[in-house]
Enzyme design. Structure first.
Site, PDB file in Angstrom:
ATOM      1  N   PRO A  87      -1.120  -0.641  -4.930  1.00 10.56           N
ATOM      2  CA  PRO A  87      -2.081  -1.742  -4.920  1.00 10.56           C
ATOM      3  C   PRO A  87      -1.659  -2.842  -3.941  1.00 10.56           C
ATOM      4  CG  PRO A  87      -0.812  -1.738  -6.965  1.00 10.56           C
ATOM      5  CD  PRO A  87      -0.474  -0.479  -6.233  1.00 10.56           C
ATOM      6  N   GLU A 114       5.407   0.750 -12.360  1.00 12.05           N
ATOM      7  CA  GLU A 114       5.216  -0.456 -11.532  1.00 12.05           C
ATOM      8  C   GLU A 114       5.619  -0.190 -10.088  1.00 12.05           C
ATOM      9  OE1 GLU A 114       3.352  -1.743 -14.358  1.00 12.05           O
ATOM     10  OE2 GLU A 114       5.239  -0.770 -14.768  1.00 12.05           O
ATOM     11  N   ARG A 156     -11.869  16.049   5.856  1.00 14.59           N
ATOM     12  CA  ARG A 156     -13.211  16.282   6.362  1.00 14.59           C
ATOM     13  C   ARG A 156     -13.301  15.935   7.849  1.00 14.59           C
ATOM     14  NH1 ARG A 156     -16.634  12.108   6.791  1.00 14.59           N
ATOM     15  NH2 ARG A 156     -18.473  13.409   6.436  1.00 14.59           N
ATOM     16  N   ASP A 171     -21.761   9.012   9.842  1.00 12.44           N
ATOM     17  CA  ASP A 171     -21.594   8.551   8.461  1.00 12.44           C
ATOM     18  C   ASP A 171     -21.806   7.051   8.392  1.00 12.44           C
ATOM     19  OD1 ASP A 171     -21.024  11.035   7.685  1.00 12.44           O
ATOM     20  OD2 ASP A 171     -18.867  10.778   7.561  1.00 12.44           O
TER      21      ASP A 171
HETATM   22  N1  LIG Z   1      -3.164   0.711  -8.697  1.00 14.13           N
HETATM   23  C1  LIG Z   1      -2.254   1.633  -8.215  1.00 14.13           C
HETATM   24  C2  LIG Z   1      -1.139   2.017  -9.000  1.00 14.13           C
HETATM   25  C3  LIG Z   1      -0.242   2.964  -8.501  1.00 14.13           C
HETATM   26  C4  LIG Z   1      -0.440   3.532  -7.247  1.00 14.13           C
HETATM   27  C5  LIG Z   1      -1.521   3.159  -6.468  1.00 14.13           C
HETATM   28  C6  LIG Z   1      -2.434   2.213  -6.933  1.00 14.13           C
HETATM   29  C7  LIG Z   1      -3.584   1.830  -6.070  1.00 14.13           C
HETATM   30  C8  LIG Z   1      -3.860   2.311  -4.804  1.00 14.13           C
HETATM   31  N2  LIG Z   1      -4.988   1.714  -4.384  1.00 14.13           N
HETATM   32  C9  LIG Z   1      -5.394   0.875  -5.350  1.00 14.13           C
HETATM   33  O1  LIG Z   1      -4.535   0.941  -6.423  1.00 14.13           O
END
Ligand SMILES: Nc1ccccc1-c1cnco1
Length: 241
Positions: A87, A114, A156, A171
């Site tokens: 994230p 985490e 793709r 696209d």
């Molecule tokens: N929230 C997460 C938790 C663990 C690994 C990736 C994510 C992630 C990737 N893109 C948005 O969230």
């Protein structure tokens, strides 16, 4: 030669869909190779421990560095990009997908808990590019879903995977705008009619209408995309819409 995708995860069964549908056919045709590895194969304790408490305290657990280093040393060809969904990453974009599709392959490290001890990404950067990327601003339990998304976006774009190249080029986001609405038969359906211009055969009017629909939808749903358009992408009249 085929594009090699490797995924290291503690939930290998979660990545099973990678062998279905589009990816399955591409894999059968030798365009792409997919290998999923269980991180716990590189643990050395009886409990196959992959995580531990965070230094500095705080909630949750952090994935230990050593199993990751052992896994990556074994599966990652030198110079291959390591993609770490997180994230806290840079936003994943179509441009990244296109850039990665031109490389020989990818290794994905799926973090749970985490996250992964930061030293893994720092250490991995010594052997090739490392991309810490987010697929959006929402909280997932781990990186596996993000890997499914990114693998689909990249594969793709590989030559030969999508039959009609045109559908790849045109696209959404190709001209920086969102695609407008699409319709097919019947022309009148449960009291909802297809916009008459689309049945008119007037291709200039149809193109104009589609452009206007794209602009209106983009202004309503993704005004951020309008700000990013290059100079001159919109006529004065279009800016008034
Ligand atoms: N929230 C997460 C938790 C663990 C690994 C990736 C994510 C992630 C990737 N893109 C948005 O969230």
């Amino acid at each position: 030669s085929s594009f090699l995708i490797q995924v290291v995860t503690i939930f290998p069964e979660y990545l099973a869909p990678l062998r279905q549908s589009l990816l399955g056919k591409a894999a059968e045709r030798g365009l792409v190779d997919i290998a999923v590895h269980d991180l716990r194969a590189w643990t050395d304790d009886v409990h196959r421990t992959v995580d531990d408490a965070p230094y500095g305290g705080g909630p949750g657990m952090v994935m230990r560095p050593e199993p990751w280093a052992r896994a990556l040393e074994e599966v990652r060809p030198p110079g291959t990009r390591l993609v770490v969904p997180t994230p806290a990453g840079r936003p994943f974009t179509q441009a990244m997908a296109a850039e990665w599709a031109a490389e020989p392959g990818l290794v994905f490290a799926c973090g749970r808990y985490e996250g992964i001890d930061q030293r893994v990404a720092d250490w991995a950067a010594e052997a090739g590019p490392v991309s810490e990327v987010s697929i959006g601003d929402y909280v997932l339990a781990g990186g596996e879903s993000a890997v499914l998304v990114m693998v689909e976006a990249v594969t793709r774009l590989l030559p030969g995977v999508v039959g009609n190249r045109e559908s790849v080029e045109f696209d959404s986001h190709a001209d920086g705008l969102l695609e407008g609405p699409s319709y097919t038969r019947p022309a009148s359906w449960r009291g909802h009619d297809v916009p008459p211009v689309l049945l008119s055969g007037d291709h200039a009017a149809i193109a104009r209408w589609r452009r206007e629909q794209s602009l209106r939808r983009t202004a309503a749903r993704r005004p951020d995309l309008l700000l990013r358009l290059p100079e001159g992408a919109l006529t004065e009249a279009e800016r008034q819409l």
